[in-house]
Each structure stands twice: as C-alpha cells, then as structure tokens.
Write a protein that holds these residues in place. Structure first.
Motif, mmCIF file in Angstrom:
data_model
loop_
_atom_site.group_PDB
_atom_site.id
_atom_site.type_symbol
_atom_site.label_atom_id
_atom_site.label_comp_id
_atom_site.label_asym_id
_atom_site.label_seq_id
_atom_site.Cartn_x
_atom_site.Cartn_y
_atom_site.Cartn_z
ATOM 1 N N THR A 167 -25.888 -53.832 -73.570
ATOM 2 C CA THR A 167 -25.862 -53.552 -74.894
ATOM 3 C C THR A 167 -24.749 -52.902 -75.601
ATOM 4 O O THR A 167 -23.874 -52.372 -74.626
ATOM 5 C CB THR A 167 -27.038 -52.440 -75.153
ATOM 6 O OG1 THR A 167 -26.660 -51.188 -74.564
ATOM 7 C CG2 THR A 167 -28.504 -52.943 -75.065
ATOM 8 N N GLU A 227 -23.629 -64.388 -74.806
ATOM 9 C CA GLU A 227 -23.320 -63.158 -75.577
ATOM 10 C C GLU A 227 -23.708 -63.525 -77.382
ATOM 11 O O GLU A 227 -23.363 -64.836 -77.611
ATOM 12 C CB GLU A 227 -21.884 -62.510 -75.457
ATOM 13 C CG GLU A 227 -20.679 -63.341 -75.733
ATOM 14 C CD GLU A 227 -19.458 -62.867 -75.478
ATOM 15 O OE1 GLU A 227 -19.500 -61.869 -74.624
ATOM 16 O OE2 GLU A 227 -18.463 -63.273 -75.903
ATOM 17 N N ASP A 283 -22.625 -47.769 -78.878
ATOM 18 C CA ASP A 283 -22.716 -47.269 -79.984
ATOM 19 C C ASP A 283 -22.400 -45.764 -80.089
ATOM 20 O O ASP A 283 -22.534 -44.965 -81.144
ATOM 21 C CB ASP A 283 -24.270 -47.316 -80.340
ATOM 22 C CG ASP A 283 -24.783 -48.493 -80.932
ATOM 23 O OD1 ASP A 283 -23.920 -49.448 -81.112
ATOM 24 O OD2 ASP A 283 -25.765 -48.891 -80.528
ATOM 25 N N ASP A 322 -36.097 -58.627 -84.844
ATOM 26 C CA ASP A 322 -35.661 -57.756 -85.853
ATOM 27 C C ASP A 322 -36.607 -58.294 -86.961
ATOM 28 O O ASP A 322 -35.781 -58.925 -87.800
ATOM 29 C CB ASP A 322 -34.253 -57.690 -85.918
ATOM 30 C CG ASP A 322 -33.715 -56.624 -86.937
ATOM 31 O OD1 ASP A 322 -34.546 -55.955 -87.313
ATOM 32 O OD2 ASP A 322 -32.504 -56.734 -87.216
ATOM 33 N N GLU A 367 -33.852 -58.421 -76.980
ATOM 34 C CA GLU A 367 -35.127 -57.479 -76.550
ATOM 35 C C GLU A 367 -35.055 -57.943 -75.190
ATOM 36 O O GLU A 367 -35.385 -57.269 -74.181
ATOM 37 C CB GLU A 367 -36.417 -57.879 -77.137
ATOM 38 C CG GLU A 367 -36.154 -57.346 -78.685
ATOM 39 C CD GLU A 367 -36.380 -55.908 -78.760
ATOM 40 O OE1 GLU A 367 -37.110 -55.198 -77.954
ATOM 41 O OE2 GLU A 367 -35.846 -55.299 -80.114
ATOM 42 N N LYS A 375 -24.243 -61.582 -81.230
ATOM 43 C CA LYS A 375 -24.414 -60.379 -82.071
ATOM 44 C C LYS A 375 -25.589 -60.023 -82.551
ATOM 45 O O LYS A 375 -25.687 -58.746 -83.159
ATOM 46 C CB LYS A 375 -23.233 -60.648 -83.270
ATOM 47 C CG LYS A 375 -23.945 -61.725 -84.444
ATOM 48 C CD LYS A 375 -23.154 -61.747 -85.375
ATOM 49 C CE LYS A 375 -23.504 -63.075 -86.561
ATOM 50 N NZ LYS A 375 -22.784 -63.256 -87.600
ATOM 51 N N ASP A 376 -26.400 -60.743 -82.455
ATOM 52 C CA ASP A 376 -28.020 -60.469 -82.492
ATOM 53 C C ASP A 376 -28.433 -59.629 -81.378
ATOM 54 O O ASP A 376 -28.345 -59.644 -80.296
ATOM 55 C CB ASP A 376 -28.864 -61.531 -82.872
ATOM 56 C CG ASP A 376 -28.299 -62.503 -83.952
ATOM 57 O OD1 ASP A 376 -27.991 -61.726 -84.933
ATOM 58 O OD2 ASP A 376 -28.342 -63.528 -83.767
ATOM 59 N N GLU A 377 -29.415 -58.599 -81.727
ATOM 60 C CA GLU A 377 -30.095 -57.558 -80.795
ATOM 61 C C GLU A 377 -30.972 -58.346 -80.014
ATOM 62 O O GLU A 377 -32.174 -59.085 -80.464
ATOM 63 C CB GLU A 377 -30.701 -56.498 -81.245
ATOM 64 C CG GLU A 377 -31.227 -55.411 -80.543
ATOM 65 C CD GLU A 377 -31.678 -54.286 -81.116
ATOM 66 O OE1 GLU A 377 -32.284 -53.313 -80.322
ATOM 67 O OE2 GLU A 377 -31.429 -54.114 -82.550
ATOM 68 N N LYS A 404 -19.741 -56.151 -82.277
ATOM 69 C CA LYS A 404 -20.748 -55.399 -81.373
ATOM 70 C C LYS A 404 -21.553 -56.559 -80.711
ATOM 71 O O LYS A 404 -22.294 -57.307 -81.513
ATOM 72 C CB LYS A 404 -21.573 -54.455 -82.017
ATOM 73 C CG LYS A 404 -20.957 -53.202 -82.416
ATOM 74 C CD LYS A 404 -21.670 -52.096 -82.695
ATOM 75 C CE LYS A 404 -20.822 -50.813 -83.164
ATOM 76 N NZ LYS A 404 -20.178 -50.401 -81.925
ATOM 77 N N GLU A 439 -35.391 -62.337 -79.312
ATOM 78 C CA GLU A 439 -34.625 -61.466 -80.124
ATOM 79 C C GLU A 439 -36.064 -60.886 -81.201
ATOM 80 O O GLU A 439 -36.826 -62.013 -81.474
ATOM 81 C CB GLU A 439 -33.689 -62.074 -81.021
ATOM 82 C CG GLU A 439 -32.462 -62.459 -80.345
ATOM 83 C CD GLU A 439 -31.424 -63.131 -80.996
ATOM 84 O OE1 GLU A 439 -31.542 -63.449 -82.233
ATOM 85 O OE2 GLU A 439 -30.321 -63.403 -80.580
ATOM 86 N N GLU A 490 -29.999 -52.672 -69.933
ATOM 87 C CA GLU A 490 -31.321 -53.130 -70.359
ATOM 88 C C GLU A 490 -32.034 -54.135 -69.682
ATOM 89 O O GLU A 490 -31.310 -54.729 -69.218
ATOM 90 C CB GLU A 490 -31.510 -53.022 -72.022
ATOM 91 C CG GLU A 490 -31.251 -51.558 -72.674
ATOM 92 C CD GLU A 490 -31.345 -51.657 -74.061
ATOM 93 O OE1 GLU A 490 -31.715 -52.774 -74.483
ATOM 94 O OE2 GLU A 490 -31.179 -50.647 -74.824
ATOM 95 N N TYR A 498 -24.308 -58.428 -77.811
ATOM 96 C CA TYR A 498 -25.520 -58.059 -76.692
ATOM 97 C C TYR A 498 -24.916 -59.343 -75.835
ATOM 98 O O TYR A 498 -24.820 -60.562 -75.888
ATOM 99 C CB TYR A 498 -26.605 -58.584 -77.468
ATOM 100 C CG TYR A 498 -27.112 -57.020 -78.267
ATOM 101 C CD1 TYR A 498 -27.801 -56.014 -77.746
ATOM 102 C CD2 TYR A 498 -26.533 -57.005 -79.547
ATOM 103 C CE1 TYR A 498 -28.104 -55.046 -78.655
ATOM 104 C CE2 TYR A 498 -26.864 -55.924 -80.326
ATOM 105 C CZ TYR A 498 -27.725 -54.898 -79.685
ATOM 106 O OH TYR A 498 -27.957 -53.919 -80.565
#
Length: 852
Positions: free
Chosen positions: A357, A407, A360, A430, A413, A409-411, A386, A428, A341, A388
């Motif tokens: 990413t 890297e 999943d 969320d 953007e 673990k938080d997503e 997992k 990020e 992404e 990012y």
C-alpha cells in the motif's frame, strides 16, 4: 405426568428465597419455587428434546477437495448435559481453558462423538472409526481428499487422529504428546499431504503457577492519558498470578508430524502460538504469536502479537507485522505492517503474495513551514502517484527478493489466484466493487469479471467460487482455466411475494460473457452448496420451502434432474406446520414494520393468550428499515430450536414474532427508544387483536439480551402486559458508561438518555409479573449477572411481582439440557399462571389434568 429425566441432576440454587414468601401468598404453583431442576410438560419437552441433531447439514466447508465426500459429525444428543459445562476451567482474560485437558473449553462442552462420510453423488453413508470415550472436533481434509485428520478429546488430553480412507489398518494416532489446543486450535496440513503441523504441550513444562496463600501483589490500575472508551469486559486478568497462568496454558511447542513414518520434528522453542500457516514447499511457516506485556483492561484477543516467517528450525526469517495491545484509544493504530496487506502463500509454492500500500505517512500532518511554497509543494505532490501494488516475495525474503507484478492507483482490497497462480483476481471496493483478472505477463490488460455498485441491491452479480479445502483461496476455474464461477442470490423488489432465487453463473474471463448454470425455482428455495467438478456438470444443492424441511440433492446441470442425497426429518412438525400469518403494521407516526403470528393448528378462531417475543433494532428511518428486510425469504423453512418460543402454541398461546424498530437519525436513536417501545407495542397488539388472534387482556412480552432490556422497558412504560420473560438482560445503563448499542455519547454527555432507558430507575412503575433468568457465567459485554441480581433486589424491595433464576455454568444463553428443560418449565408455568389464568391459583392436580 410423564417426567423426562436428565443425564445429571445437580441442585439448582435460585435466588428467590424472599420472593417465595410473597409468591406462595399469590398462589403460584409450588413447582415454581423448587430449587432443583424441573422438567416441563410432555408437550413442551418433546419439542425441546426432538432429535434434530440426527439431521444432516452439508456444507462446502465439509466437502473433500476432490469432491467425493462430505464429512458429517455425529452428535450424541441434541444438547450437552450440564456435567460437560460443570467441568472445572480457567477463565483468563476471556479465554476459557479446560486446564485438565489443555484445550479450549468449547472442545469439552461439545457433544460430537463420531464422524461419517456422505457420498456426494449417491448419499451413501460410511462410518469412520473413532476412539471410544472421546469427543471429536475439527475434522480437516488432507489436500488430496484421501485422509481426514481430527481432534479426539479425552478427559485429560487431546490427540490428533488420522483416518486414511483407503486404509483398513484402523485408527492412527499421530501425536505422541498431548495437543495444546488453547490458543491454536486447528490442524494444518502441508500442501502435499505429507505433514501435519500442530502445537503440543511442551516437554519439561513443570507445574502450573501456584497462587500464593497470602497475596504478594495488589491490583494496580492507572488511567491512560487519552480518552479510552473501552467496553465493560467482564473476564479480565486480575493479577500477576492469572497472567502467569495464562502464559503457562498458551505456551506450546510447534511440531511437524511426518505421516509416512510418524517422525516428530520440533520447530523452534515453545511460544504463545496463535496461528500457523506452512508454505506449499514445506520450507517456511507464517507464525503469529501472542506477545507480552499482557493487559489488565482488555481481553486476550486484544493483546499484542507478532507475525513472522520461520524456517523449519524455528529461526525467524523476517517479521511481517506486529501489533501492540489494543487498549481502545481512538485513532491509535496498533498494527505495524510496513505497508504490507493481504499476506499469504502463493498456491504455486513460489513465495508470498502481498499487496503493498502507498505510504500515507505525513499525509494528514498539519501545515507548517514556509506557506509561500505550499502551492509549489502541492503541484509536486500531485505528480507523485500513490500506487497499490501486487508483489511476489521470494525466499529468503530480503529487500531484493520482492518483485512487483501489477500496480494501480485504485485501492485494492485483496488478490486471489488460480491453482497455478498465473491468473490474478483482484478485488477493489470503494462504493463500487470491481473484480477483475490479470494474466501473468499481461499486466497492461485487465479483464472485468464484474462491477457492482454497492447500493444496487437487486443486481448483485454474486461472488467468486473458491476450491473448498485448499486453505489458499484458490479460485474455482473450468478445466481449461478460461472461465470462473459466481455464486449469488437474485432478490426482488416485491420481496414479500417473490422469494429470493440463488444462482450459479459461469463467466468467461477474457470476454466477460455469462452463462447461467443454475437458478432456484420461485416456489422452492434452492441454494448451491458445492460444485463437484470443474465444469459444474454436477452440483449439490439444498432445497426447502415453508412446508418442506431442508434436504440436500444432487443436481445434474445438463438434464436439470435432482436426486435426493439426504433424508432429513421434521421432528417438530406440530410447531413448524402450525398456522402462521405475516402482516404489516403501522405505528401512530406512520412507521410500518412486519409481524408474524403463530397459532395452534387446531385454533378455533377464539382470541388466545399471547406472547410477543422481540429484539429492538435501530434504524435511521423507514427507508433504512425497508432496506434491512429486502432479503426476506418466504420459502424459508420455519426451523425450531431449543428456545423457539413458537413451541408455546402447543400450550394454547398465540406467539408473536415482531420486528421492533427504534427509528431515529443515526446518533440519536436512543432518544426515541422509550417512545418506540410504546408505539411498537400498541401497533402490534391492536393489529393482532383486530385479526382476532389475541386476547388483549392476556398478553406477555419477552426477549433475550437486548430483548430483555426491551421487555423491562415495555412493562414499565405500558400497561399492556400481565407478564414478561427477560433473559440475560441489562437493566442499568450507568454500568456501561462508555456507550452501548448505537449510543455515541458516554454517560456524562448523555445522562438523561442513560437514566431514561435504564429500567432499574423506573422499577416502581413496572406493571405485571417479571420472570428474569440469567447465566451465572455470562461473559457478554454489558449483561453481567449483577444486572439481574440488582433488578430483582429492587423489585423485591418495592413489592413488585418477580422471580429470578440464576443458572450455574451457563453463559449468555442457556445451552445444557437440564437448564433448558428447567427454563421451559418455569416459562410455561409463569405464562399459565399470570397470563392464561390471570393470576388465579391453579393446583397441581388441575395442571396435571390440563396436560393430560
């Protein structure tokens, strides 16, 4: 009566033949029945034709990367003549192509004829020479700001010209073959300013596919196996011939132009190229191309595509992402991205930046197998974090060329960089938006720029400022790269009294310490347009208030002095400075919303004939509505545009611009639609009449698109209105069976709502005289011209008072000069006859006398 003559005077065929017999008996002035284009009274025409295009609007999209100049487009007129829109074109799967000029139709209908430079510090204007008899679009700065490239559109071709600001050699056309500006309609500079990349008409292209005189194919359509809630798109490919035409007109040759010697290099074979992004080192390109097979059920922008890295010979190095045709099947993921992404070139020229990413796959699979091992499997799964990852991908972009830089673990953007790409700015989001910085080599430490809860509206920290014109999303830093800038707006809870205040903050990256560089005053709305230097010592700001036309100023941060750069004129002063009153009204259910009334400047206090102009909007409840209007700005200048209904104050009307809430729990708002229409009308009329603004016996209601839908419903379900004006509307919801607006149910699961809300099923209850207008080329989803035709047919058949005007070559909203002048003539005549004079016959002589 003074008449305004348009550039073109074609015959307008209006579908009112049957209606004209009834209309004459009712005493409508004969001008309403003429099929030629009309011009309105001078008091109206001077507002519509006011030369607003001569005013200057500066934007950070237009400033040169070195901050010296803004480029400003010069318009020939306020509106393009109808002849521009009448030029032949193909509409292929929703892509409108001027096939004679091999370009997107928007480039043909525009009225820009020249360019000029505006000095960012003095406001001095310098003209740029452009070719004669050409329309100009898409001016694009070179990376160093020394040159400006643009498209010049001639009758049968488009070419790229380059203006070298320090060169007096005159015009430089750099394309030897016409540009193909159908899918790809941008000019791409290399980062060093040496090359321009574009797509041209291929050599040996051959003639366009010819439609056989006798059909050799039939339309074949078959349903999909899954539910497919597609919207009702109008312009879809009809047959194989149209598909061949589309392929012919979007297939072009990618080229690279060397501006030192004008050498042209072909890159690869002709393809259906959508976007091109050259790497900073000039060795590679990211190319996105449309792919076959085409679809007969969705428009072109939902067709499949592939995104690849090419070398300068056009060889594919690697495939980044692909997408199948998006046919609207729920939960079907058409894009295959291999977990990549936010793919983009790094600004330092060192390969690609991307976010990887987590995989999943299988995460949502149903349970199966040995259930005794479920607990053990879950424990094992929890151990696998997992993550990012921010990655750098170096040429030749093989599996071993990928380097992980950071890297979490938080997503994530997105990630942006400073110019040297040694500071990463991560976003990020969320529920809480978190923007932080990471220094190269210090990946274990992050530095928060800001953290912001999404629902904390009144403490918005702003957004990062980027260097304009770079095309790389490079974050604007101070000279020592220790600080960044945030640009935002401070809103206030008492928004009806306290205006928003835009600001610019400087933030120390490592400490988070903030310094306010600029903030708008409270009595004038001032917004930062551009930073002119790394220390933000000079800014360009836009200033306006409710009584001061927007202009642009140079702001000195040290002295806080402001120096005017532009001298814009309020060409509609008679309307912008008319009397206005904004107030809140309450419905019977207690719901409160805002209304603004505009009155003639010389209003003597007597109740006036009125027009309510509206657009229904859905809200969950009062809180949802209140949140939606928190950005109200009392210091906004009341700009007047081509269809601003406030112009009618010059004809003695009170014009009411009312919020029109449709309030109900999400998913059921349409159950309250008709009820809300009635209650909104009642509350607005009662409040305006109680203030003495309107004569409740002489009222009209109007709106465009969904507002036209609301207008017809209001005239059916109330008896308040003597007339209505409805533009480009939908009057039969059964023709949009898979949903509309916020309606979650299809026709068969929500039949009662579809029928209750569709004016055509209740046309026999319409009270008042309805004027409908519609563009014959309306492409908007859900408002096909057939709606107006069928509604008029119904109203005529049951003896209602109505008129319909179908405008050739117009889309979802009239745009040409002739159409708009005609429209205003018919609006004002309709209002005068049915509202001001309550349907009494008015002679031509009386109209002339009243106008004088």
């Amino acid at each position: 009566m003074k008449r305004f003559v348009s550039c073109v005077a074609p015959v307008l065929f209006l579908s009112i033949f049957v209606f004209s017999l009834v209309a004459n008996a009712q005493g409508i002035n004969n001008s309403e029945l003429r099929e030629g284009y009309l011009t309105p009274p001078e008091s109206i025409a001077e507002e519509v034709l006011a030369p607003r295009h001569q005013n200057v609007s500066l934007s950070d999209n237009d400033i040169s990367p070195n901050g010296e100049y803004f480029v400003n487009t010069i318009e020939a007129s306020q509106m393009s003549p109808l002849s521009y829109y009448a030029k032949p074109y193909y509409n292929l799967a929703g892509l409108q192509i001027d096939h004679l000029g091999n370009r997107n139709r928007r480039m043909t209908t525009g009225a820009t004829v020249g360019l000029e430079l505006i000095n960012s510090r003095t406001g001095a204007v310098t003209s740029i020479e452009t070719p004669e008899n050409a329309r100009i679009t898409d001016p694009t700065w070179s990376p160093d700001g020394s040159s400006l490239a643009y498209f010049a559109h001639f009758e049968d071709a488009t070419h790229i010209y380059v203006a070298n600001l320090g060169n007096e050699d005159g015009l430089q056309r750099v394309t030897n073959r016409p540009v193909l500006a159908t899918l790809n309609s941008s000019i791409e500079w290399s980062d060093d300013g040496r090359f321009i990349f574009t797509v041209t008409v291929p050599e040996n292209r051959g003639i366009e596919p010819v439609k056989p005189s006798t059909p050799n194919t039939i339309q074949v359509r078959k349903t999909t196996t899954d539910e497919n809630r597609l919207r009702t798109y109008q312009s879809l490919l009809k047959n194989r011939n149209e598909g061949d035409l589309l392929e012919y007109y979007v297939t072009g040759q990618l080229i690279r132009i060397d501006l030192r010697n004008e050498e042209i290099r072909k890159i690869g074979k002709p393809a259906m190229i959508q976007t091109v992004d050259p790497s900073p080192d000039n060795d590679y390109l990211i190319v996105r191309s449309m792919q076959k097979p085409f679809s007969y059920i969705v428009p072109y922008y939902r067709f499949g595509w592939t995104e690849q890295i090419w070398d300068m010979d056009g060889n594919m190095v690697t495939e980044l992402r692909t997408s199948e045709v998006d046919t609207g099947i729920p939960d079907h993921d058409e894009v295959t991205d291999q977990g990549r992404e936010d793919i983009k070139w790094r600004p330092d020229g060192q390969g690609l930046s991307l976010i990887i990413t987590p995989d999943d796959e299988n995460e949502d699979e149903e349970d199966g197998g040995d259930t005794n091992n479920d607990e053990e499997a879950d424990k094992e799964k929890d151990k696998e974090e997992k993550l990012y990852k921010i990655a750098q991908w170096l040429p030749p972009f093989g599996e071993d060329d990928l380097q992980i830089l950071y890297e979490t673990k938080d997503e994530m953007e997105s990630v942006s960089y400073n110019e040297d790409a040694d500071i990463y700015f991560v976003r990020e989001d969320d529920d809480t938006e978190h923007v932080y910085a990471i220094f190269a080599g210090e990946a274990d430490t992050t530095f928060t720029i800001y953290k912001h809860e999404e629902d904390d509206f009144y403490n918005d920290p702003g957004n990062l400022v980027y260097i304009p014109g770079s095309g790389r999303n490079i974050v604007y830093t101070t000279g020592d790269e220790s600080q960044v800038y945030l640009r935002g707006t401070q809103y206030h809870e008492n928004y009806s009294e306290a205006a928003p205040q835009p600001f610019l903050d400087r933030v120390a990256i490592r400490s988070g310490e903030k310094e306010r560089v600029f903030q708008s005053s409270s009595d004038v709305y001032e917004e930062v347009t551009a930073l002119l230097d790394e220390e933000a010592s000079n800014l360009v700001i836009e200033r306006q208030s409710s009584s001061m036309h927007p202009d642009f100023w140079l702001y000195d941060s040290a002295s806080e002095n402001r120096t005017k750069l532009t001298n814009n004129v309020d060409y509609n002063e008679a309307v912008t400075q008319a009397r206005r009153d904004r107030f809140k009204v309450k419905r019977a259910d207690g719901f409160e919303f805002w209304v603004e009334v505009t009155l003639p400047s010389d209003w003597d206090g007597s109740p006036l004939p009125g027009l309510i102009w509206h657009y229904p909007r859905e809200y969950d409840d009062q809180e949802d509505y209140n949140e939606g209007i928190r950005d109200y700005n009392k210091n906004d200048f009341p700009g007047i545009y081509r269809r601003s209904t406030e112009i009618l104050v010059k004809r003695g009307y009170a014009v009411i611009d009312a919020d029109w809430p449709i309030a109900a729990e999400r998913g059921s708002s349409n159950e309250a639609f008709v009820w809300s229409i009635v209650q909104n009308s009642t509350a607005v009329i009662d409040s305006a009449a109680n203030r003495g603004y309107i004569d409740r016996d002489r009222l009209a209601i109007g709106g465009h698109s969904y507002g036209a839908f609301g207008t017809a419903n209001a005239m059916i379900h109330t008896s308040f209105f003597k007339a209505g004006i409805a533009g480009d509307g939908n009057y039969n919801r059964t023709l949009t069976p898979m949903g509309f607006q916020r309606e979650p149910n299809d026709l068969w699961r929500g039949l009662d709502k579809y029928l209750e809300m569709s004016p055509i099923f209740w046309a026999d209850r319409l009270d008042g005289a309805l004027l409908m207008y519609h563009g014959e080329a309306d492409q908007n989803v859900g408002t096909w011209p057939i709606h107006s035709k069928r509604m008029f047919h119904a109203l005529n058949g049951i003896g209602k008072t109505a008129a319909m005007y179908m405008y050739p070559h117009e889309a979802h909203g009239p745009a040409s000069e002739e159409t708009l002048l005609d429209l205003w003539t018919r609006w004002s005549n309709w209002m005068d006859h049915y509202v001001k004079n309550l349907g009494e016959h008015v002679t031509e002589a009386e109209l002339n006398a009243a106008e004088e």
